[in-house]
Design a protein around this motif. Structure first.
Motif, PDB file in Angstrom:
ATOM      1  N   SER A   1      -2.204 120.617 106.858  1.00  0.00           N
ATOM      2  CA  SER A   1      -0.896 121.041 106.365  1.00  0.00           C
ATOM      3  C   SER A   1      -0.979 122.464 105.822  1.00  0.00           C
ATOM      4  O   SER A   1      -2.056 122.971 105.555  1.00  0.00           O
ATOM      5  N   LEU A   2       0.179 123.071 105.657  1.00  0.00           N
ATOM      6  CA  LEU A   2       0.213 124.465 105.198  1.00  0.00           C
ATOM      7  C   LEU A   2       0.094 124.522 103.683  1.00  0.00           C
ATOM      8  O   LEU A   2       0.603 123.654 102.992  1.00  0.00           O
ATOM      9  N   ALA A   3      -0.559 125.554 103.183  1.00  0.00           N
ATOM     10  CA  ALA A   3      -0.559 125.754 101.727  1.00  0.00           C
ATOM     11  C   ALA A   3       0.736 126.477 101.352  1.00  0.00           C
ATOM     12  O   ALA A   3       1.227 127.293 102.116  1.00  0.00           O
ATOM     13  N   SER A   4       1.295 126.144 100.173  1.00  0.00           N
ATOM     14  CA  SER A   4       2.566 126.763  99.802  1.00  0.00           C
ATOM     15  C   SER A   4       2.366 128.117  99.135  1.00  0.00           C
ATOM     16  O   SER A   4       1.407 128.330  98.418  1.00  0.00           O
ATOM     17  N   THR A   5       3.342 128.981  99.353  1.00  0.00           N
ATOM     18  CA  THR A   5       3.354 130.281  98.679  1.00  0.00           C
ATOM     19  C   THR A   5       4.453 130.224  97.626  1.00  0.00           C
ATOM     20  O   THR A   5       5.581 129.828  97.941  1.00  0.00           O
ATOM     21  N   ALA A   6       4.137 130.653  96.403  1.00  0.00           N
ATOM     22  CA  ALA A   6       5.196 130.720  95.392  1.00  0.00           C
ATOM     23  C   ALA A   6       6.065 131.938  95.692  1.00  0.00           C
ATOM     24  O   ALA A   6       5.552 133.007  96.004  1.00  0.00           O
ATOM     25  N   ILE A   7       7.383 131.770  95.651  1.00  0.00           N
ATOM     26  CA  ILE A   7       8.285 132.898  95.915  1.00  0.00           C
ATOM     27  C   ILE A   7       9.235 133.057  94.724  1.00  0.00           C
ATOM     28  O   ILE A   7       9.216 132.247  93.800  1.00  0.00           O
ATOM     29  N   THR A   8      10.065 134.095  94.759  1.00  0.00           N
ATOM     30  CA  THR A   8      11.012 134.296  93.659  1.00  0.00           C
ATOM     31  C   THR A   8      12.389 133.791  94.080  1.00  0.00           C
ATOM     32  O   THR A   8      12.612 133.452  95.249  1.00  0.00           O
ATOM     33  N   CYS A   9      13.309 133.809  93.131  1.00  0.00           N
ATOM     34  CA  CYS A   9      14.687 133.398  93.417  1.00  0.00           C
ATOM     35  C   CYS A   9      15.292 134.259  94.530  1.00  0.00           C
ATOM     36  O   CYS A   9      16.225 133.859  95.208  1.00  0.00           O
ATOM     37  N   PHE A  10      14.782 135.489  94.665  1.00  0.00           N
ATOM     38  CA  PHE A  10      15.465 136.440  95.549  1.00  0.00           C
ATOM     39  C   PHE A  10      14.740 136.675  96.862  1.00  0.00           C
ATOM     40  O   PHE A  10      15.150 137.490  97.658  1.00  0.00           O
TER      41      PHE A  10
END
Length: 526
Positions: A1-10
């Motif tokens: 499975s893919l590892a998640s990347t934290a992103i911002t609201c924008f």
């Protein structure tokens, strides 16, 4: 499975690199700030987390989302769902869809970004910021214009420094993230440090601590104008294509006028925010020259660019909302200026009455106008067509992406010599040169340069140009009849029609034409 990347609201769909990606949306994104286009299939211009909440994949508590990049489409509809009103978009180059990410991915992301593998508390994992790179989702070159006047005084000046330090840390300053500098406004403005001086939050914090209080009148207008004109040069560290922002901290009210400074900042493509602290009370209003000082200076008076804090005490809760504003690059409406957001097509008369040496003077005129603009693949663009009875596209809008190449292409235009069919040439240019860019973001201008009477009708083709959203300037030399010139020009005709008896007179018109182009650009944005 893919590892998640934290992103911002924008973070937008178009900010992602892979075809399918698992991302983690933060909690408590401000719903009213989301830009979302479409329903189910979203234009890649949309905020990913906004689309995910709109679709019901997550709530405002954030969470893991799988994003799948899809081809572009026509007509993204506007639908109100889960507290978000999506907007209509007629066409966009790529799209994405959002679905829930699988559970193990979210855990894996937690394991990856929390250095000691202690059990997950269900809290959102901290984003693994590569310290040097900084927060890549926040694209901004920011000048903080701090208040160093007697209005604020030494005690509150120190509190202002504390607040500024907290903002600087939360921004995620770094090589690929935001860059900041500081200017102190008092009697005379003083640039304390430039964008290029520091690229790490630690260094910036140290520099802020060292700032000394200057005292004097609150000449914010003077400081704002100085900063807009001098601070953002490439040699001082401004980056191409990154929004330029000035955040003005103002205790009470300014001693001078902000209106002219606001106009200059907008002309230079700078987004001005005003953070007003302890704004004038009822009994102080008599001392304030201009009660509407905030609206005079901000980029737009839509409420987004003004920010109020009641006092300098207890400002911590104001840090995050301010940072979110500064990092929402799609809201920086003043980054687009006449210099970096237009297409100029030149239609150049190559008829035999011009002659080789005067033709060179016409090309110099074209170069001098082109020179004033920021030509690049993301900026302004230039095209040229030469006409007699025939037309020849010398180069189109997408042929050259740098100013040097455009200027060299203009120099290399060969004189055709022949008759004069200006109307046909206008029609040819609308179809072949402006046709391919008609749905692009830039505003379109056509400058028709001719030395004589046209053998065909110019009125119909010029009206068609204007109907296609192209602003037409007519520049006549020698025997060009004034009626023809006026018939071709956009309204108001006086400010779009230029004439000189001699070819040598073209040079003097350049500044006026550039000014008129910029005025039209600003009027179209109001």
């Amino acid at each position: 499975s893919l590892a998640s990347t934290a992103i911002t609201c924008f973070t937008r769909g178009l900010d992602l690199r892979k075809g399918t990606e698992d991302v983690l949306c933060p909690a408590n994104c401000p719903l009213w700030q989301f830009y979302v286009f479409g329903d189910g299939v979203y234009a890649s211009l949309s905020s990913i987390c906004g689309a995910a909440i709109h679709r019901g994949v997550i709530t405002n508590a954030g969470g893991a989302v799988r994003v799948q990049i899809l081809p572009g489409q026509e007509n993204y509809p506007a639908v109100n769902a889960n507290g978000i009103q999506s907007q209509v978009l007629s066409r966009w180059a790529s799209s994405f869809s959002v679905t829930p990410a699988t559970k193990d991915t979210a855990l894996e992301a937690v394991g990856r970004s929390v250095s000691t593998a202690r059990p997950s508390t269900g809290k959102r994992p901290k984003k693994t910021l590569n310290k040097k790179a900084g927060n890549k989702d926040c694209k901004a070159d920011i000048a903080f214009l701090i208040d160093g006047s007697y209005n604020i005084g030494q005690r509150r000046f120190n509190l202002q420094k504390n607040f500024l330090g907290k903002v600087a840390v939360m921004l995620g300053i770094g090589i690929e993230g935001p860059h900041v500098g500081v200017v102190q406004a008092s009697e005379h403005p003083k640039i304390e440090f430039y964008l290029k001086n520091f690229t790490a939050a630690k260094e910036v914090l140290f520099a802020i601590k060292e700032l000394g209080f200057r005292g004097g009148n609150s000449n914010t207008g003077k400081a704002l104008k100085h900063t807009a004109q001098k601070f953002f040069s490439l040699e001082n560290g401004a980056r191409k294509g990154i929004p330029k922002i000035i955040v003005v901290f103002l205790d009470g009210w300014p001693s001078d006028d902000l209106e002219e400074a606001g106009i200059v900042a907008r002309e230079f493509g700078v987004n001005v925010f005003i953070v007003s602290v302890a704004k004038p009370t009822t009994e102080e209003l008599g001392m304030v020259q201009d009660i509407g000082f905030v609206d005079k200076a901000v980029c737009r008076t839509n409420g987004f660019f003004s920010y109020q804090m009641p006092t300098w005490f207890g400002t911590t809760k104001y840090v995050k909302p301010l940072v979110q504003k500064l990092c929402s690059h799609e809201q920086m409406l003043c980054s687009k200026t006449c210099y970096n957001s237009i297409n100029i097509g030149f239609l150049i008369d190559g008829s035999s009455s011009v002659g080789e040496s005067n033709f060179r003077l016409m090309l110099d005129f074209v170069s001098n106008i082109a020179k004033a603009f920021e030509i690049s693949d993301i900026g302004s663009k230039v095209a040229a067509v030469q006409f007699t009875y025939d037309q020849r596209t010398e180069f189109g809008f997408t042929d050259y992406a740098t100013k040097e190449k455009v200027l060299s292409a203009i120099r290399n235009i060969r004189y055709m010599s022949g008759g004069t069919a200006t109307g046909d040439a206008i029609s040819f240019t609308i179809r072949n040169v402006f046709g391919p860019v008609k749905d692009g973001p830039n505003k379109n201008f056509l400058i028709v340069l001719t030395d004589g009477q046209s053998y065909d009708d110019v009125r119909g083709p010029a009206a068609a140009a204007q109907k296609a959203g192209i602003t037409v300037f007519s520049v006549g030399v020698a025997w060009a009849p004034l009626d023809d010139l006026k018939d071709m020009a956009s309204e108001p005709r006086e400010s779009h029609t230029f004439f000189t008896r001699e070819f040598t007179g073209l040079e003097q018109m350049v500044p006026d034409i550039i000014r008129s182009i910029c005025k039209d650009f600003l009027d179209s944005k109001q």
